[in-house]
Structures are given as C-alpha cells and as structure tokens.
Enzyme design. Structure first.
Site: not given
Length: 222
Positions: A25-26, A29
C-alpha cells in the site's frame, strides 16, 4: 479458553496481511508519486516492499486486533507535480487500489484451494489455505474502504482535495490530528460498522462475480 483457535488464526492471518498489504500500500503511494515527478519516496528509501521500512507499530497492532490499520505514511511533496491536486489525488488512490488488487488475487486463490479441497483432495491443509486467503481478501477490502473515507489523514481526504477549494482543504488539514482521533472514537462506538460493512459486502460481491471464471473453469474440469 481465553482465546479461541479461530480468533488466534484470524490474528495470525491479519499479521500476514500487515506484512504484505501495508508495505505494498505504501509502496504504491511512493511509486505512483515517483512516476508523476515527486521523488521524495525514492530519496527516503521507501520505494521497496520491505515490511520494516513501511510498518507502523500502532497501525500494525490495530490491524491485527481490529482489521483496520495503517503503515508509516510515505511523504509526498505536491510541489513536484505538474498538477499538485491531481498528483496528490492519483498518488493517494494508488494505495487503496493496491489493496483491491491484492483482494482480487487472494479471492482467486481462495476459490482455487476450496475447489481442490472439495473435489480433488479433502485435506485440512487446503481448507485452511482457503480460509487464510478468505481472511486476506476481507481485510484487504476493509483496508481499501477504510482508507477511502474522506477524512484526514486517510487517502480519501487527498482525493477529496481534488474537488475542494485549496483554502477549505488546508483549513481542514490544520486539525488533521484531532479529526483522526475523532474518527477512531467514532469507529469505537460502532456507528460506522453498518455503512462500512455494506461497502465491504458490495465490493466482495463484485469481486466474487468478477472471479466467476474460476468457478466456470473448476466446474468444467471437475
């Protein structure tokens, strides 16, 4: 027993999710931001999926215990984008989208192991694996929906920024910490359980339909 076997298994699988979904998820980004022109994540060594680079202790514990959690936020500097608002919104959306993609993959694996267990080899190993991937699917969907809530500092607030005047958005962001604490108090009361549960079920049903090709192939072969 103080803790049931099912609860311990659920916590263990959520820990697996924490070590997979949160880093990806990170990373998503940072990767998207990097492609759009902001190389902050690259300079800070965040363009990897090493769990220990991205995991937040409190966020991980919350994920294991409740199914909702967060990683260490990847820093993004909107001044590096050609279009700051659009760049922030797209970079923010990348995180929840990564969770939805993981949920789609784990649902396929869940179905595969279920069919193997029922029709090929009735073995507890395959049943357990199917249950593991089921929990991973549910948690990944929950993470995506949770992060899309348009409240700072969640990803949804960055997407909402695309439609708000800058002065209003930055006025809201001044109170980011207090708003986030308020959100968790609201979650604690259970007020959001029904709408979040509805959205989770809706996405799960949609993925169940989209992965119907697995059912068709399994029935044709078995």
């Amino acid at each position: 027993m103080l803790f049931s076997a099912d609860l311990l298994i659920k916590w263990f699988v959520r820990l697996i999710v924490a070590f997979t979904a949160l880093p990806i998820h990170e990373f998503a980004h940072g990767f998207v931001a990097d492609k759009l022109g902001d190389h902050t994540a690259r300079y800070q060594g965040r363009l990897n999926i090493n769990p220990f680079t991205h995991m937040d202790l409190i966020g991980t514990v919350c994920l294991v215990l409740t199914g909702f959690g967060w990683g260490k936020p990847v820093q993004i500097d909107p001044r590096n984008f050609k279009n700051p608002k659009a760049g922030m919104a797209i970079s923010a959306a990348a995180g929840p989208i990564s969770n939805l993609l993981m949920a789609f993959v784990t649902m396929i694996l869940q179905k595969v192991f279920l069919y193997i267990q029922f029709y090929v080899a009735q073995n507890m190993v395959f049943e357990t694996l199917a249950n593991v991937f089921y929990i991973m699917t549910v948690v990944n969907i929950s993470l995506a929906i949770f992060n899309l809530i348009p409240i700072p500092p969640l990803d949804g607030s960055r997407i909402l920024n695309l439609f708000l005047p800058s002065r209003i958005y930055f006025a809201i962001m001044k109170y980011e910490t207090f708003i986030f604490i308020g959100l968790f108090l609201i979650l604690w009361t259970g007020i959001l359980d029904r709408p979040l549960g509805f959205m989770n079920s809706l996405i799960y049903s949609g993925f169940n339909y989209l992965t119907g090709f697995v059912d068709l192939i399994a029935r044709a072969l078995l």
